[in-house]
Design an enzyme around this catalytic site. Structure first.
Site, PDB file in Angstrom:
ATOM      1  N   ARG A   1     -28.061 -16.988   2.016  1.00  0.00           N
ATOM      2  CA  ARG A   1     -28.465 -17.997   1.030  1.00  0.00           C
ATOM      3  C   ARG A   1     -29.083 -17.331  -0.210  1.00  0.00           C
ATOM      4  O   ARG A   1     -29.061 -17.903  -1.299  1.00  0.00           O
ATOM      5  CB  ARG A   1     -29.494 -18.938   1.654  1.00  0.00           C
ATOM      6  CG  ARG A   1     -28.980 -19.746   2.842  1.00  0.00           C
ATOM      7  CD  ARG A   1     -30.061 -20.640   3.408  1.00  0.00           C
ATOM      8  NE  ARG A   1     -29.613 -21.365   4.596  1.00  0.00           N
ATOM      9  CZ  ARG A   1     -30.275 -22.412   5.106  1.00  0.00           C
ATOM     10  NH1 ARG A   1     -31.399 -22.821   4.543  1.00  0.00           N
ATOM     11  NH2 ARG A   1     -29.831 -23.042   6.173  1.00  0.00           N
TER      12      ARG A   1
ATOM     13  N   GLU B   1     -21.926 -28.283   1.626  1.00  0.00           N
ATOM     14  CA  GLU B   1     -23.180 -28.958   1.241  1.00  0.00           C
ATOM     15  C   GLU B   1     -23.819 -28.244   0.052  1.00  0.00           C
ATOM     16  O   GLU B   1     -23.638 -27.041  -0.140  1.00  0.00           O
ATOM     17  CB  GLU B   1     -24.168 -28.945   2.415  1.00  0.00           C
ATOM     18  CG  GLU B   1     -25.409 -29.804   2.175  1.00  0.00           C
ATOM     19  CD  GLU B   1     -26.467 -29.688   3.287  1.00  0.00           C
ATOM     20  OE1 GLU B   1     -26.565 -28.605   3.894  1.00  0.00           O
ATOM     21  OE2 GLU B   1     -27.178 -30.671   3.523  1.00  0.00           O
TER      22      GLU B   1
HETATM   23  C1  LIG Z   1     -32.527 -28.130   6.368  1.00  0.00           C
HETATM   24  C2  LIG Z   1     -33.608 -27.804   7.376  1.00  0.00           C
HETATM   25  C3  LIG Z   1     -33.165 -28.142   8.789  1.00  0.00           C
HETATM   26  O1  LIG Z   1     -32.146 -27.232   9.237  1.00  0.00           O
HETATM   27  C4  LIG Z   1     -32.409 -26.867  10.577  1.00  0.00           C
HETATM   28  N1  LIG Z   1     -31.767 -25.553  10.821  1.00  0.00           N
HETATM   29  C5  LIG Z   1     -31.830 -24.477  10.008  1.00  0.00           C
HETATM   30  N2  LIG Z   1     -31.108 -23.457  10.535  1.00  0.00           N
HETATM   31  C6  LIG Z   1     -30.580 -23.925  11.709  1.00  0.00           C
HETATM   32  C7  LIG Z   1     -29.751 -23.361  12.712  1.00  0.00           C
HETATM   33  N3  LIG Z   1     -29.313 -22.091  12.606  1.00  0.00           N
HETATM   34  N4  LIG Z   1     -29.405 -24.123  13.773  1.00  0.00           N
HETATM   35  C8  LIG Z   1     -29.839 -25.404  13.864  1.00  0.00           C
HETATM   36  N5  LIG Z   1     -30.637 -25.998  12.953  1.00  0.00           N
HETATM   37  C9  LIG Z   1     -30.994 -25.256  11.891  1.00  0.00           C
HETATM   38  C10 LIG Z   1     -33.930 -26.835  10.650  1.00  0.00           C
HETATM   39  O2  LIG Z   1     -34.331 -26.958  11.995  1.00  0.00           O
HETATM   40  C11 LIG Z   1     -34.293 -28.054   9.825  1.00  0.00           C
HETATM   41  O3  LIG Z   1     -34.194 -29.183  10.646  1.00  0.00           O
END
Ligand SMILES: CC[C@H]1O[C@@H](n2cnc3c(N)ncnc32)[C@H](O)[C@@H]1O
Length: 481
Positions: free
Chosen positions: A98, A169
């Site tokens: 990112r 996204e």
């Molecule tokens: C936008 C933020 C959201 O993305 C979720 N998130 C970020 N990286 C991951 C990931 N690698 N696997 C699952 N959920 C993820 C985080 O828990 C939060 O709810």
């Protein structure tokens, strides 16, 4: 940097892409023509926009998790574990990618290989490159979206599109303001115009790639009018570049009437502004993000928050809902926890889907307020840009016309302050420079005064602090005791 909301000439894009592709070796030789051919080879069941359109038609609520791990085989295993319970799938990108720090992402891959498990918080798609990414698309039976938080995602888009992902996204505002500190808005808007132009080039070849601006922004007490204004601006910028399939989003804030009003007004306002700008041939869908604020540590309590977000998505008539997991408070979920979040969501949506959507006076009033607020913001943005929405967006942030609460970006004004009213709806406590009509501002003040009376305290900043911690303490409104 001069920006304007004008369709980029295809040749200008093609001239610029060599530099974009040179940012990492896996960008070498990425071919749009070859990518189009691969996308053409995919069945309808793997086309994100087609699945969304079907859901809009059938008024179905689709469910989609977030998920991403460092290595290709493990990521495929994760998505296969989740795909039966999901309608749409993600590939969540890691934090190094990112930030365009592909060298760090590579170290993360190497360390993950050595450790035998993921040491990145997402999937480093750029480093893996097209062939490895195509293995994901070949292994999974449902459409897959790239979810991330990248201010400059131009290389990620080139590789993802050619690899067969057909939903992406983000946006030049929604992936800057909540995700970056010192990225110039002019630059991130310009970079995302290039991404949308690439999307338009695929569209010209008959490949629809869905674009989903990031609705929740800071995910902390964001009034609907703020996230809607940004969503509409990013939708207009995308349409100008030839994007056809657009999903506008919103982060659940907690008061059901307000959240339903937010989702319904989002669709109404998108059609209004897209139509006024002369666009007719687009496909619009909406997404509700389940609660984006602090989560309870306790997994049983976390399931209540997930279930609540499912009911709201359903009654709001969202096209899809982004699902949280019971590990939200602790970090990257296990695949089992991720699946549990999906099952809780599916169960709640199935239990409530046949019930009528709310249609009560309070909902009508809330929608009217959101329409008036967004109209006031959009009028000020168009005026600031002398009709150009891209210029207007930049000037609107400079002037605080658009102001995202609790956002880290230096280019965000940061003076507008939200607070919940007695029913938990998000109201404006300090307007900052947001040009809300006086009677609308009085509506907010009145609603806040109702809460102050119940809590036997004056409207105060402490209410804001109490609200931020409320959900992790098991409440919505941050009561004083
Ligand atoms: C936008 C933020 C959201 O993305 C979720 N998130 C970020 N990286 C991951 C990931 N690698 N696997 C699952 N959920 C993820 C985080 O828990 C939060 O709810």
């Amino acid at each position: 940097m001069e920006i304007q909301n004008k369709k980029i000439e295809k040749q200008e894009y093609l001239n610029a892409r060599e530099e974009i592709l040179a940012a990492w070796p896996t960008g070498q030789g990425v071919s749009i023509e070859e990518g189009v051919k691969y996308q053409q080879s995919l069945p309808e069941s793997k086309r994100f926009a087609s699945v969304l359109n079907q859901a809009v038609k059938e008024k179905k609520v689709l469910i989609q998790p977030r998920a991403g791990v460092a290595l290709v085989d493990e990521h495929i295993e994760l998505l296969k574990f989740l795909e039966e319970e999901s309608d749409l799938l993600p590939t969540t990108i890691d934090a190094y990618t990112r930030l365009n720090r592909y060298d760090e992402a590579q170290k993360g891959i190497d360390k993950s290989r050595a450790a035998g498990h993921s040491l990145l918080n997402g999937f480093p798609a750029v480093n893996h490159g097209i062939e490895s990414c195509r293995r994901i698309i070949e292994s999974i039976s449902k459409p897959v979206e790239i979810r991330h938080g990248t201010p400059d995602a131009r290389l990620l888009a080139e590789i993802s599109y050619a690899a067969g992902f057909n939903s992406f996204e983000g946006g030049g505002i929604s992936y800057n303001i909540p995700y970056a500190k010192n990225v110039l808005l002019e630059k991130s808007i310009r970079d995302w115009q290039f991404i949308d132009r690439l999307t338009g080039i695929y569209q010209e070849e008959g490949i629809t790639i869905n674009r989903e601006p990031f609705g929740p922004l800071s995910g902390t007490l964001v009034p609907p009018f703020v996230s809607h204004s940004i969503a509409i601006i990013e939708g207009l910028l995308a349409l100008e570049q030839g994007v056809k399939s657009i999903t506008l989003g919103y982060g659940q804030a907690g008061n059901m009437i307000q959240d339903i009003a937010a989702m319904q007004s989002l669709t109404e306002l998108a059609h209004k502004y897209f139509g006024e700008a002369g666009f007719k041939d687009y496909e619009l869908s909406t997404v509700l993000h389940q609660w984006m604020g602090g989560f309870p540590e306790d997994e049983a309590r976390a399931f209540s928050v997930i279930a609540w977000g499912s009911v709201v998505a359903n009654f709001a008539g969202a096209t899809k809902v982004i699902v949280k997991t019971p590990h939200e408070a602790s970090g990257i979920p296990t695949k089992e926890a991720n699946l549990q979040g999906l099952k809780a969501t599916r169960q709640m949506i199935q239990m409530t889907h046949d019930q009528c959507y709310f249609n009560i006076a309070e909902l009508a009033l809330e929608k009217e307020m959101i329409h008036r607020e967004v109209d006031a913001i959009m009028a000020a943005v168009f005026e600031a840009g002398k009709g150009d929405i891209a210029v207007g967006a930049v000037k609107a942030f400079e002037a605080g016309i658009i102001d995202v609460p609790f956002a880290p970006a230096a280019c965000n004004y940061g003076k507008m302050l939200p607070v919940r009213d007695n029913t938990g709806a998000v109201r404006v406590f300090e307007t900052g420079n947001t040009p809300l009509p006086a009677d609308v501002m009085n509506y907010h003040k009145e609603k806040i005064r109702e809460r102050a009376a119940v809590e036997e305290r004056d409207p105060c900043f402490q209410m804001v602090i109490d609200d931020i911690y409320a959900i992790s303490k098991g409440r919505l409104v941050g009561r004083p005791r």
